[in-house]
Design an enzyme around this catalytic site. Structure first.
Site, PDB file in Angstrom:
ATOM      1  N   ASN A  64      -4.598   0.276   4.131  1.00 41.35           N
ATOM      2  CA  ASN A  64      -3.248  -0.465   3.878  1.00 41.35           C
ATOM      3  C   ASN A  64      -2.374   0.303   3.406  1.00 41.35           C
ATOM      4  OD1 ASN A  64      -1.289  -1.934   3.057  1.00 41.35           O
ATOM      5  ND2 ASN A  64      -2.522  -3.075   1.462  1.00 41.35           N
ATOM      6  N   TRP A  65      -1.490   0.799   4.602  1.00 37.91           N
ATOM      7  CA  TRP A  65      -0.364   1.536   4.286  1.00 37.91           C
ATOM      8  C   TRP A  65       0.768   1.283   3.479  1.00 37.91           C
ATOM      9  CZ3 TRP A  65       1.146   4.731   9.417  1.00 37.91           C
ATOM     10  CH2 TRP A  65      -0.033   5.396  10.023  1.00 37.91           C
ATOM     11  N   LYS A  66       0.834  -0.141   2.943  1.00 37.99           N
ATOM     12  CA  LYS A  66       1.850  -0.499   2.195  1.00 37.99           C
ATOM     13  C   LYS A  66       3.113  -0.150   2.840  1.00 37.99           C
ATOM     14  CE  LYS A  66      -1.540  -1.076  -1.261  1.00 37.99           C
ATOM     15  NZ  LYS A  66      -1.995  -0.838  -2.861  1.00 37.99           N
ATOM     16  N   HIS A  86      -2.571 -10.133  -0.265  1.00 38.57           N
ATOM     17  CA  HIS A  86      -2.625  -9.016  -1.219  1.00 38.57           C
ATOM     18  C   HIS A  86      -1.937  -9.322  -2.288  1.00 38.57           C
ATOM     19  CE1 HIS A  86      -2.333  -5.158  -2.652  1.00 38.57           C
ATOM     20  NE2 HIS A  86      -3.171  -4.683  -1.673  1.00 38.57           N
ATOM     21  N   GLU A 104      -0.345  -7.609  -4.175  1.00 37.75           N
ATOM     22  CA  GLU A 104       0.933  -7.020  -4.432  1.00 37.75           C
ATOM     23  C   GLU A 104       2.083  -8.231  -3.811  1.00 37.75           C
ATOM     24  OE1 GLU A 104       0.538  -3.495  -2.309  1.00 37.75           O
ATOM     25  OE2 GLU A 104      -0.176  -2.826  -4.263  1.00 37.75           O
ATOM     26  N   GLU A 131     -10.269  -6.918  -4.139  1.00 35.39           N
ATOM     27  CA  GLU A 131      -9.720  -6.277  -4.923  1.00 35.39           C
ATOM     28  C   GLU A 131      -9.042  -6.450  -6.238  1.00 35.39           C
ATOM     29  OE1 GLU A 131      -7.533  -3.460  -1.466  1.00 35.39           O
ATOM     30  OE2 GLU A 131      -6.181  -5.226  -1.983  1.00 35.39           O
ATOM     31  N   GLY A 147      -4.160   1.146  -7.383  1.00 33.83           N
ATOM     32  CA  GLY A 147      -3.203   2.195  -7.516  1.00 33.83           C
ATOM     33  C   GLY A 147      -3.239   2.613  -9.034  1.00 33.83           C
ATOM     34  N   SER A 172      -8.345   1.667  -5.484  1.00 27.56           N
ATOM     35  CA  SER A 172      -8.719   3.262  -5.691  1.00 27.56           C
ATOM     36  C   SER A 172      -9.915   3.657  -5.160  1.00 27.56           C
ATOM     37  CB  SER A 172      -8.702   3.319  -7.324  1.00 27.56           C
ATOM     38  OG  SER A 172      -7.446   3.011  -8.105  1.00 27.56           O
ATOM     39  N   GLY A 177      -5.964   1.839   0.035  1.00 28.27           N
ATOM     40  CA  GLY A 177      -4.497   2.270  -0.080  1.00 28.27           C
ATOM     41  C   GLY A 177      -4.222   3.525   0.005  1.00 28.27           C
ATOM     42  N   GLY A 178      -3.771   4.263  -1.127  1.00 27.53           N
ATOM     43  CA  GLY A 178      -3.351   5.642  -1.146  1.00 27.53           C
ATOM     44  C   GLY A 178      -3.995   6.476  -0.471  1.00 27.53           C
TER      45      GLY A 178
HETATM   46  P1  13P Z   1      -5.176   2.003  -3.764  1.00 26.44           P
HETATM   47  O1  13P Z   1      -6.385   2.413  -3.054  1.00 26.44           O
HETATM   48  O2  13P Z   1      -4.134   2.742  -3.618  1.00 26.44           O
HETATM   49  O3  13P Z   1      -5.714   1.650  -5.089  1.00 26.44           O
HETATM   50  O4  13P Z   1      -4.885   0.379  -3.000  1.00 26.44           O
HETATM   51  C1  13P Z   1      -5.827  -0.375  -2.891  1.00 26.44           C
HETATM   52  C2  13P Z   1      -5.524  -1.576  -2.160  1.00 26.44           C
HETATM   53  O5  13P Z   1      -4.400  -2.332  -2.595  1.00 26.44           O
HETATM   54  C3  13P Z   1      -5.741  -1.597  -0.566  1.00 26.44           C
HETATM   55  O6  13P Z   1      -5.030  -3.095  -0.163  1.00 26.44           O
END
Ligand code: 13P
Length: 255
Positions: free
Chosen positions: A13-15, A98, A100, A170, A176, A216, A237-238
């Site tokens: 998930n590149w956000k 998600h 966020e 999640e 994050g 994470s 994510g990251g």
């Molecule tokens: P991180 O891997 O950066 O913690 O993000 C997880 C995430 O929200 C994937 O959708």
């Protein structure tokens, strides 16, 4: 049926990251690193990168997803993108619900359900996100929250349609933050989500469901998480923004 028979899926998930040239470069780096993957590989990218990504992944084993979609087919919804628009482009997956989106953009369990319905109607595959806040975990209501989010999101979804859904657990406190859930915590809640699905759709459908962990997950901790019975993949994510790290996670899920 057991874990060995479910498809493991690693999704990035590149956000809100990467311009088009950066997206192309990352995908070109990633392609050779994941070409032998024995699991599903998906990258969910910003809308502006979808066309670039679809072009770049041609002939590879990488699938492309969006990070959200609206519930209406079309209409006066300034700034929104419909599921149909995504499907028409050739996008296969969409992330829905998600944390966020729930936290910053007013997403509710009800709008998550509407978006899931729209995505399925458009023929997309859904990565449905559920997870508790830190204070909810501390209050001991993780199970209730995750069960409720799962049940409401799946309202009106048929058993046949369930095969196009992946659920990603999640925990919001792990996103994050560098604070990963322990493999035991992830396994426990993923198993709980599977049991909620079993009550709704039967044991066989629940055993076939891919339940990811996200929060994470990285090149170092992926193997321990993915070795757990109920952790069928990851939503990353990251670490999905670094080809090398993402490919290590893909390798950890391949079997
Ligand atoms: P991180 O891997 O950066 O913690 O993000 C997880 C995430 O929200 C994937 O959708």
């Amino acid at each position: 049926m057991n874990k060995q028979k479910r498809q493991a899926v690693i999704a990035g998930n590149w956000k809100m990251n990467k311009t088009r040239p950066e997206a192309k470069a990352l995908i070109e780096q990633l392609k050779p690193l994941v070409k032998d993957a024995d699991c599903g590989v998906v990258i969910c990218v910003p809308y502006t990168n979808l066309e670039t990504a679809l072009e770049a992944v041609k002939g590879s084993n990488i699938k492309v997803g969006a990070e959200n979609c609206h519930w209406a087919k079309s209409g006066a919804f300034t700034g929104e993108i419909s599921a149909e628009m995504l499907a028409e482009m050739g996008v296969e997956y969409v992330v829905i619900g998600h944390s966020e989106r729930r936290q910053y953009f007013g997403e509710t369990d009800q709008t998550v359900n509407q978006r899931v319905r729209a995505a399925l109607d458009a023929g997309l595959r859904v990565i449905l996100c559920v997870g508790e806040l830190l204070e909810q975990r501390e209050q001991g209501i993780t199970e209730e929250i995750c069960a409720m989010q799962t049940k409401i999101a799946l309202g009106g979804v048929t058993k046949e349609e369930l095969s196009r859904i992946i659920i990603a657990y999640e925990p919001v406190w792990a996103i994050g933050t560098g604070k990963t859930a322990t493999a035991e915590q992830a396994d426990e809640v993923n198993g709980l989500i599977r049991s909620v699905v079993a009550k709704l759709y039967g044991e066989e459908a629940a055993q076939a469901l891919t339940v990811q962990y996200g929060g994470s997950m990285n090149a170092k901790n992926a193997q321990e998480l993915l070795d757990k019975e109920h952790v069928d993949g990851g939503l990353i994510g990251g670490a999905s923004l670094k080809a090398e790290d993402f490919s290590i996670i893909v390798k950890a899920a391949s079997r």
